[in-house]
Design a protein around this motif. Sequence first.
Motif, PDB file in Angstrom:
ATOM      1  N   LEU A  21       9.490  13.321 -24.079  1.00  0.00           N
ATOM      2  CA  LEU A  21      10.525  13.982 -23.288  1.00  0.00           C
ATOM      3  C   LEU A  21      10.057  14.009 -21.844  1.00  0.00           C
ATOM      4  O   LEU A  21       8.866  14.200 -21.571  1.00  0.00           O
ATOM      5  N   ASN A  22      11.014  13.868 -20.931  1.00  0.00           N
ATOM      6  CA  ASN A  22      10.667  13.787 -19.516  1.00  0.00           C
ATOM      7  C   ASN A  22      11.163  14.994 -18.739  1.00  0.00           C
ATOM      8  O   ASN A  22      12.246  15.529 -19.008  1.00  0.00           O
ATOM      9  N   CYS A  23      10.378  15.410 -17.770  1.00  0.00           N
ATOM     10  CA  CYS A  23      10.765  16.483 -16.852  1.00  0.00           C
ATOM     11  C   CYS A  23      10.380  16.039 -15.442  1.00  0.00           C
ATOM     12  O   CYS A  23       9.192  15.930 -15.138  1.00  0.00           O
ATOM     13  N   SER A  24      11.369  15.753 -14.625  1.00  0.00           N
ATOM     14  CA  SER A  24      11.076  15.371 -13.236  1.00  0.00           C
ATOM     15  C   SER A  24      11.471  16.510 -12.316  1.00  0.00           C
ATOM     16  O   SER A  24      12.427  17.242 -12.604  1.00  0.00           O
ATOM     17  N   TYR A  25      10.740  16.670 -11.240  1.00  0.00           N
ATOM     18  CA  TYR A  25      11.010  17.812 -10.370  1.00  0.00           C
ATOM     19  C   TYR A  25      10.888  17.441  -8.898  1.00  0.00           C
ATOM     20  O   TYR A  25      10.134  16.558  -8.520  1.00  0.00           O
ATOM     21  N   THR A  26      11.674  18.124  -8.095  1.00  0.00           N
ATOM     22  CA  THR A  26      11.548  18.047  -6.644  1.00  0.00           C
ATOM     23  C   THR A  26      11.441  19.484  -6.166  1.00  0.00           C
ATOM     24  O   THR A  26      12.410  20.238  -6.187  1.00  0.00           O
ATOM     25  N   VAL A  27      10.253  19.876  -5.815  1.00  0.00           N
ATOM     26  CA  VAL A  27      10.022  21.249  -5.388  1.00  0.00           C
ATOM     27  C   VAL A  27       8.872  21.249  -4.406  1.00  0.00           C
ATOM     28  O   VAL A  27       7.919  20.501  -4.550  1.00  0.00           O
ATOM     29  N   SER A  28       8.994  22.059  -3.405  1.00  0.00           N
ATOM     30  CA  SER A  28       7.897  22.194  -2.447  1.00  0.00           C
ATOM     31  C   SER A  28       7.011  23.346  -2.899  1.00  0.00           C
ATOM     32  O   SER A  28       7.478  24.313  -3.461  1.00  0.00           O
ATOM     33  N   GLY A  29       5.737  23.206  -2.668  1.00  0.00           N
ATOM     34  CA  GLY A  29       4.834  24.298  -3.007  1.00  0.00           C
ATOM     35  C   GLY A  29       4.723  24.567  -4.493  1.00  0.00           C
ATOM     36  O   GLY A  29       4.784  25.713  -4.929  1.00  0.00           O
ATOM     37  N   LEU A  30       4.552  23.502  -5.289  1.00  0.00           N
ATOM     38  CA  LEU A  30       4.432  23.666  -6.738  1.00  0.00           C
ATOM     39  C   LEU A  30       3.204  24.500  -7.068  1.00  0.00           C
ATOM     40  O   LEU A  30       2.101  24.212  -6.635  1.00  0.00           O
ATOM     41  N   ARG A  31       3.421  25.538  -7.880  1.00  0.00           N
ATOM     42  CA  ARG A  31       2.315  26.401  -8.297  1.00  0.00           C
ATOM     43  C   ARG A  31       1.943  26.197  -9.758  1.00  0.00           C
ATOM     44  O   ARG A  31       0.907  26.667 -10.205  1.00  0.00           O
ATOM     45  N   GLY A  32       2.833  25.545 -10.514  1.00  0.00           N
ATOM     46  CA  GLY A  32       2.542  25.324 -11.924  1.00  0.00           C
ATOM     47  C   GLY A  32       3.768  24.783 -12.628  1.00  0.00           C
ATOM     48  O   GLY A  32       4.888  24.989 -12.165  1.00  0.00           O
ATOM     49  N   LEU A  33       3.545  24.070 -13.732  1.00  0.00           N
ATOM     50  CA  LEU A  33       4.646  23.554 -14.540  1.00  0.00           C
ATOM     51  C   LEU A  33       4.456  24.048 -15.963  1.00  0.00           C
ATOM     52  O   LEU A  33       3.347  24.003 -16.506  1.00  0.00           O
ATOM     53  N   PHE A  34       5.526  24.555 -16.558  1.00  0.00           N
ATOM     54  CA  PHE A  34       5.443  25.181 -17.871  1.00  0.00           C
ATOM     55  C   PHE A  34       6.375  24.478 -18.844  1.00  0.00           C
ATOM     56  O   PHE A  34       7.478  24.078 -18.486  1.00  0.00           O
ATOM     57  N   TRP A  35       5.935  24.355 -20.086  1.00  0.00           N
ATOM     58  CA  TRP A  35       6.783  23.876 -21.176  1.00  0.00           C
ATOM     59  C   TRP A  35       6.998  25.009 -22.171  1.00  0.00           C
ATOM     60  O   TRP A  35       6.060  25.735 -22.531  1.00  0.00           O
ATOM     61  N   TYR A  36       8.266  25.128 -22.593  1.00  0.00           N
ATOM     62  CA  TYR A  36       8.643  26.126 -23.580  1.00  0.00           C
ATOM     63  C   TYR A  36       9.431  25.451 -24.695  1.00  0.00           C
ATOM     64  O   TYR A  36      10.082  24.437 -24.491  1.00  0.00           O
ATOM     65  N   ARG A  37       9.402  26.103 -25.850  1.00  0.00           N
ATOM     66  CA  ARG A  37      10.239  25.681 -26.964  1.00  0.00           C
ATOM     67  C   ARG A  37      11.199  26.827 -27.257  1.00  0.00           C
ATOM     68  O   ARG A  37      10.794  28.001 -27.267  1.00  0.00           O
ATOM     69  N   GLN A  38      12.475  26.512 -27.487  1.00  0.00           N
ATOM     70  CA  GLN A  38      13.442  27.553 -27.785  1.00  0.00           C
ATOM     71  C   GLN A  38      14.238  27.191 -29.032  1.00  0.00           C
ATOM     72  O   GLN A  38      14.858  26.132 -29.103  1.00  0.00           O
ATOM     73  N   ASP A  39      14.221  28.095 -29.995  1.00  0.00           N
ATOM     74  CA  ASP A  39      15.031  27.959 -31.200  1.00  0.00           C
ATOM     75  C   ASP A  39      16.346  28.687 -30.981  1.00  0.00           C
ATOM     76  O   ASP A  39      16.410  29.638 -30.191  1.00  0.00           O
ATOM     77  N   PRO A  40      17.403  28.273 -31.679  1.00  0.00           N
ATOM     78  CA  PRO A  40      18.727  28.880 -31.456  1.00  0.00           C
ATOM     79  C   PRO A  40      18.716  30.397 -31.600  1.00  0.00           C
ATOM     80  O   PRO A  40      18.159  30.929 -32.569  1.00  0.00           O
ATOM     81  N   GLY A  41      19.298  31.094 -30.635  1.00  0.00           N
ATOM     82  CA  GLY A  41      19.414  32.547 -30.688  1.00  0.00           C
ATOM     83  C   GLY A  41      18.131  33.299 -30.392  1.00  0.00           C
ATOM     84  O   GLY A  41      18.082  34.522 -30.529  1.00  0.00           O
ATOM     85  N   LYS A  42      17.085  32.584 -29.985  1.00  0.00           N
ATOM     86  CA  LYS A  42      15.799  33.239 -29.702  1.00  0.00           C
ATOM     87  C   LYS A  42      15.367  32.986 -28.267  1.00  0.00           C
ATOM     88  O   LYS A  42      15.902  32.117 -27.583  1.00  0.00           O
ATOM     89  N   GLY A  43      14.379  33.775 -27.813  1.00  0.00           N
ATOM     90  CA  GLY A  43      13.831  33.549 -26.495  1.00  0.00           C
ATOM     91  C   GLY A  43      12.889  32.361 -26.484  1.00  0.00           C
ATOM     92  O   GLY A  43      12.360  31.963 -27.528  1.00  0.00           O
ATOM     93  N   PRO A  44      12.665  31.754 -25.327  1.00  0.00           N
ATOM     94  CA  PRO A  44      11.733  30.630 -25.219  1.00  0.00           C
ATOM     95  C   PRO A  44      10.316  31.045 -25.623  1.00  0.00           C
ATOM     96  O   PRO A  44       9.868  32.137 -25.289  1.00  0.00           O
TER      97      PRO A  44
END
Lengths: 112, 112
Positions: A21-44
């Motif tokens: 899976l790909n995640c591309s970003y354009t952001v200045s001042g990157l402090r960190g990149l996070f991956w989460y998993r989310q199941d239906p009806g639940k929080g990440p």
Amino acid sequence: EDQVTQSPEALRLQEGESSSLNCSYTVSGLRGLFWYRQDPGKGPEFLFTLYSAGEEKEKERLKATLTKKESFLHITAPKPEDSATYLCAVQAQIQGAQKLVFGQGTRLTINP
Amino acid sequence: KAGVTQTPRYLIKTRGQQVTLSCSPISGHRSVSWYQQTPGQGLQFLFEYFSETQRNKGNFPGRFSGRQFSNSRSEMNVSTLELGDSALYLCASSTTANTEAFFGQGTRLTVV
């Protein structure tokens, strides 16, 4: 404007069929990149944090990598229980404040 | 260690009413952030509190407000509810703004 784009939007795999899976970003001042998993009806659910280009993290069948412009979440020999929406988020410093910007997610389905 | 607790889990309100949602962070976490999640817009940042002070705010109207108490518990208030406010409201806590955030199960708000 800070943006996070995830692709594909949806992915259907057979059990055991590896992919990324790909995640591309354009952001200045990157402090960190996070991956989460989310199941239906639940929080990440937190998976990984990556802070600098070249960094890699692994957990069971998942491996996350980071470059200067994108991150990949590699899934090796997935099982049906890996079916979920995977979210990528970047933490950026914007006008002196920290902000977490999320992508739209990739909906992953693993068929037995 | 207890996770992030959000109450209530489900709410049904009428247009024009107001609502208050509650979030208890993980013990020791002083940063609490709120997010709105809808199918069309994904996860959008509302605001972040740290030590009872709002440090960061997203692009939402003034009808959305929050506060944090001395024990780090946080509340979010939405006044004059609109149909478009129907969403899953998620709270996340972290030790500081630069570390990974852990999410609660969310409050599902339905405005009728």
